[in-house]
Each structure stands twice: as structure tokens, then as C-alpha cells.
Scaffold this motif. Structure first.
Motif, short mmCIF file in Angstrom:
data_model
loop_
_atom_site.label_atom_id
_atom_site.label_comp_id
_atom_site.label_asym_id
_atom_site.label_seq_id
_atom_site.Cartn_x
_atom_site.Cartn_y
_atom_site.Cartn_z
N LEU A 240 48.53 50.23 39.65
CA LEU A 240 49.95 50.12 39.97
C LEU A 240 50.69 51.32 39.37
CD1 LEU A 240 51.47 47.92 41.57
CD2 LEU A 240 52.15 46.91 39.40
N GLN A 241 49.99 52.46 39.40
CA GLN A 241 50.57 53.73 38.93
C GLN A 241 51.18 53.61 37.54
OE1 GLN A 241 50.08 56.58 39.96
NE2 GLN A 241 49.82 56.66 42.18
N GLY A 242 50.43 53.00 36.62
CA GLY A 242 50.87 52.97 35.23
C GLY A 242 51.64 51.74 34.83
N TYR A 243 51.85 50.80 35.75
CA TYR A 243 52.65 49.62 35.44
C TYR A 243 51.81 48.33 35.39
CZ TYR A 243 56.81 52.45 35.68
OH TYR A 243 57.77 53.39 35.42
N GLY A 244 50.51 48.49 35.17
CA GLY A 244 49.64 47.33 35.05
C GLY A 244 49.29 47.04 33.61
N ASP A 245 48.49 46.00 33.42
CA ASP A 245 48.15 45.52 32.08
C ASP A 245 46.73 45.85 31.64
OD1 ASP A 245 50.69 44.23 31.85
OD2 ASP A 245 49.93 42.58 33.08
N TYR A 246 45.84 46.12 32.59
CA TYR A 246 44.45 46.38 32.21
C TYR A 246 43.79 47.32 33.21
CZ TYR A 246 43.00 42.98 35.81
OH TYR A 246 42.78 42.32 36.99
N ASP A 247 42.68 47.92 32.81
CA ASP A 247 42.01 48.92 33.65
C ASP A 247 40.86 48.29 34.44
OD1 ASP A 247 42.12 51.81 34.25
OD2 ASP A 247 40.03 51.76 33.60
N THR A 248 40.50 48.92 35.57
CA THR A 248 39.50 48.35 36.46
C THR A 248 38.46 49.38 36.92
OG1 THR A 248 40.93 48.77 38.37
CG2 THR A 248 41.07 46.59 37.37
N PRO A 249 37.53 49.79 36.04
CA PRO A 249 36.44 50.65 36.53
C PRO A 249 35.65 49.92 37.61
CG PRO A 249 35.96 49.82 34.32
CD PRO A 249 37.38 49.46 34.62
N GLU A 250 35.18 50.69 38.60
CA GLU A 250 34.57 50.09 39.79
C GLU A 250 33.11 50.51 39.96
OE1 GLU A 250 35.50 50.47 44.54
OE2 GLU A 250 37.18 50.15 43.17
N GLN A 251 32.23 49.56 40.04
CA GLN A 251 30.80 49.73 40.33
C GLN A 251 29.99 50.38 39.20
OE1 GLN A 251 29.74 47.87 42.52
NE2 GLN A 251 29.93 48.55 44.61
N ASN A 252 30.50 51.44 38.59
CA ASN A 252 29.74 52.13 37.54
C ASN A 252 30.29 51.76 36.17
OD1 ASN A 252 28.02 53.78 39.29
ND2 ASN A 252 29.95 54.73 39.90
N PHE A 253 29.45 51.10 35.34
CA PHE A 253 29.95 50.66 34.05
C PHE A 253 29.97 51.82 33.05
CE2 PHE A 253 25.66 50.42 32.45
CZ PHE A 253 24.91 49.90 33.49
#
Length: 445
Positions: A240-253
Motif C-alpha cells: 500500500l505504498q508505505g501505508y501498511g502494517d507488515y511486509d509480504t515477501p513472495e515465494q522466495n523466503f
């Protein structure tokens, strides 16, 4: 005069800084409180379900990348029936997996809403043979199972005429060149977000597609504010372009522990999000469990994806993985849920977690480990070692501890072959006090 000017200037700067902070930041104490359930949950289930399951092609991206025309892609609406959709069975399976929350694709980039949207746009209710709101019964089933409700929502809508997208009805335009047209899209987009928010009150919002525009263009502060007006305790992902609460890396841990306070690894069971019958690269239960253990060891969650068929049935390979994961989670629950990330790298060759008071250290043993395992730099005295999920206890052996040195010795634990779990064995080391580690350079000066 200069002194007065500087005082005025400093006051203006103070107001500006606080204004920006108020708009883009959240009170650290309040965010920590409302994020606690997420931090404790560890596991969520992601569900990608849409018209792309009819032909078994990439969700939205298949027409974006010109693998198929937009008109042929949207023609899949005619084949989406949801004829065997059983939301109660879905919710029961999610509960069995051990997941504490589930995130459903309410609308992907293709613009097809899974609920009865009042906006003049595509929906499963108005444009498909399913002719039903698919979200209401699913969220009701989650409520019955005590599972938190998550809503995936695409900010991008490549089928909406006023979005600067890639269909015959829409040309790529600059927002600055046609602000009125962009405002029409923003009003439509916010109206759909409001519909989902007011009707279902999601505990978690999983936004996607923010990369195409800036926070200013998306009006992301307003999106966040409007959601929290209705449900103040809702949490939002970081797309949300800096307005979210947590990060979401995708597929690659991540290889090393992320610096984010809260994060979630979103991962597929094969190689695709939605149902694709030609994709048979299924991950095994052990592989999923190993990935999950790695995520929680590094202080994160895993959002594990399933892709139902157009009729609402879930592929048997995905059902198998969820059931096996659930069996393992049930046996090792104390080492998984409501724990915190474990040891820094270098202390143990495998994932670890800690009880919240740091007095119990959990060691996850990858593969079929038998014989000695080693823990380095543990200052604590080990009171007891338990094999989690069994009644067995093991004895530690400390090697290399010199009486006159403050440096701890190496802890070896012999793991008998007959205590091993089918997938991954977990040991609980009960410590004499909260975890204390030596992280120096040994005897070097």
C-alpha cells in the motif's frame, strides 16, 4: 528579527513533521497491540479463486502478458459455475491445517468481484453461471471456526474503462494528463473497498498492485483511514505504498532474518497461485513444513496458497498437504503458535523458536536426524530436554567448557532414531532462566 524568523520556521517545520507523521505513521504501541494476533497466528491460508480457473491459466497476467486476448480471458466468466462450492468444508479444512486466518481473493487484477458489487462492473453474481455471492458464506464459515477473515483486493483493475490499463476500452494515459478520469476510477475503487469493508469487516486486508502508482495517486492514506474508521483493529499488508502494517515477501523466503517487525511469506503449493492442471510441481508435506519452520524461526508467518477449481473443489494434492501440515502442527503446537523467532544464525544448524518468556528453546531438526546435534554459545543451564509431542526426554552433554573461562561449552544432544517425527522432530530445551547467549570470538583477543 532573525531570532523571530528562526522560531517561526522551527514551529512550521514542527507542524509539518507532525502532520506527515500523523498521516503516514501509526502509534507504535497501538500497532503492536493490534498486530499481536497476527504475530501469534504463524499460519494463514491464501485462496486464489476466480474465472482463471476455468481454462487453468495465469490469473489476470495471462492477458496482460498477451498469452491470451482480454476478450478470450473474460469469456471464462461463462464457464465459472461454483457448482460444488462448499464453504463449510473449506473452513473445516483450513481449521484442520492449523491456520489461524484465511485470505480470499475478493477481486484480482481482472476486475471480477466475488461478491454482489453495487458498482457497474464484473461480478460472479451478475456475469457468471454461479450467480451467487461467494464471499458471504465463506466468511460466515470462517467465523464459525474461529478463523480470522482476510480480504485480498487488487488496487489495479485492468478491465475498468477509467483505469489506465491494457484493454480495448482503456488506453494508457498519464494521471496528470486526465485527472478527472483518474478520479472516476479512484471513486469506483474506494466504493468497492467500502462495500467489502462494511459487509464483511475483514480482520486483515491484503492489497496488491500498488506498484503502478504512487501513494499520492492511489490516495493510500485515505484508503487506510476509511478502512480503520469502520474497523479500527483491522491490519493491512505492506503493498500500500508505505501505508501498511507488515511486509509480504513472495515465494522466495529470506536467507537472513528480515528487519521488519512483522512479515509473512506467501507461498504456493505448486508453482502457481490459481488452479492450473498442467502444473504438477507439487511441494511435498515435508518441503512445506521445512519452509514454514524457517519462516517462524525468523519471526515471520507463512501464508500458504491453494487454488480451487472453477466448480469449487480443491485439488487433492493441496488437501493432502493441508491435512499433513495440520497433523504436524497439532503435535508440535507449543513450538509453533504464540512463540517468537529463535536463535541468531550460527548457534544451531536448523530452525528454532522461543517461548515468549525465552525460557524454552525449541530446536527443529530438518530431515531424518539421528545421532548428535549441537548448540553453540548457550550460557544457560538446561533443566530438561523433551521430544515435543512425546513423553521422551533426552540428556545433554557439554563439551569444551573450561572452568576458568566465561565462554560456554558446546551442547551436544544425542537424538535416538526411534523418537523421530515422520516429517520434522522438535526438541524443547527448558532453561534455568531467560535465554542468554555468548556471541563473542571465543578465546581470541
Amino acid at each position: 528579527m532573525i531570532k523571530k524568523f528562526l522560531l517561526k520556521l522551527s514551529f512550521i517545520v514542527f507542524l509539518l513533521v507532525n502532520s506527515v507523521f500523523a498521516q503516514s505513521k501509526i502509534n507504535p504501541d497501538s500497532i503492536k497491540t493490534k498486530m499481536q494476533w497476527f504475530a501469534d497466528a504463524k499460519l494463514g491460508i491464501f485462496i486464489h479463486w476466480g474465472i482463471y480457473s476455468v481454462k487453468g491459466i495465469d490469473e489476470s497476467w495471462s492477458f496482460y502478458n498477451k498469452k491470451i486476448s482480454h476478450s478470450d480471458y473474460m469469456a471464462q466468466l461463462k464457464g465459472f459455475t461454483a457448482s460444488k462450492y462448499n464453504p463449510e468444508e473449506w473452513a473445516a479444512l483450513i481449521k484442520e491445517s492449523g491456520a489461524k486466518y484465511a485470505v480470499m481473493t475478493t477481486k484480482h487484477h481482472d476486475g471480477v468481484a466475488l461478491w454482489n458489487t453495487k458498482q457497474k462492473h464484473y461480478s460472479m453474481v451478475k456475469n457468471s453461471p454461479a450467480k451467487r455471492d461467494l464471499l458471504t458464506p465463506f466468511y460466515a464459515a470462517l467465523d464459525k471456526q474461529g478463523i480470522k477473515k482476510g480480504a485480498y483486493f487488487s488496487l489495479i483493475d485492468w478491465s475498468y474503462p477509467d483505469y489506465p490499463g491494457f484493454t480495448k476500452d482503456s488506453t494508457r494515459y498519464k494521471v496528470s494528463d486526465d485527472p478527472a478520469r483518474w478520479q472516476r476510477f479512484l471513486s469506483f475503487n474506494q466504493a468497492q473497498i467500502d462495500e467489502v469493508n462494511k459487509t464483511f469487516k475483514p480482520d486483515l486486508w491484503w492489497f496488491d498492485g500498488d506498484w503502478e502508482h504512487s501513494a499520492e495517486e492511489w490516495k493510500t492514506p485515505s484508503i487506510r483511514q476509511n478502512i480503520l474508521k469502520i474497523k479500527p483493529e483491522a491490519i493491512l499488508n505492506g503493498r500500500l505504498q508505505g501505508y501498511g502494517d507488515y511486509d509480504t515477501p513472495e515465494q522466495n523466503f529470506p536467507v537472513t532474518r528480515p528487519k521488519f517487525n512483522w512479515w509473512e511469506l506467501c507461498m504456493t503449493i505448486n508453482n502457481n497461485w490459481g488452479y492450473q492442471p498442467q502444473d504438477t510441481a507439487w511441494k511435498t508435506p515435508y518441503e512445506i513444513i521445512a519452509i514454514f519452520a524457517d519462516a517462524i524461526s525468523n519471526g515471520g508467518n507463512m501464508l500458504l496458497d491453494i487454488g480451487p477449481k472453477e466448480d469449487g473443489t480443491i485439488p487433492e494434492q493441496e488437501v493432502h498437504v493441508l491435512k499433513e501440515l495440520g497433523k504436524w502442527n497439532k503435535k508440535h503446537a507449543e513450538a509453533i503458535f504464540s512463540t517468537v523467532g529463535g536463535l541468531p544464525q550460527g548457534h544451531f544448524y536448523g530452525p528454532t523458536t522461543l517461548s515468549k518468556d525465552s525460557t524454552v528453546l525449541y530446536l527443529f531438526l530438518p530431515g531424518k536426524v539421528a545421532g548428535n546435534i549441537m548448540v553453540k554459545g548457550l550460557k544457560n543451564t538446561i533443566k530438561t530436554i523433551r521430544v515435543v509431542g512425546t513423553s521422551r526426554k533426552l540428556e545433554p552433554k557439554v563439551v569444551g567448557k573450561i572452568s576458568w573461562s566465561p565462554i560456554p561449552g558446546l551442547v551436544f544432544i544425542n537424538v535416538p532414531e526411534d523418537v523421530q517425527d515422520e516429517y520434522m522432530t522438535v526438541l524443547a530445551l527448558e532453561l534455568d532462566k531467560p535465554l542468554s547467549l555468548y556471541q563473542g570470538q571465543g578465546g581470541l583477543k
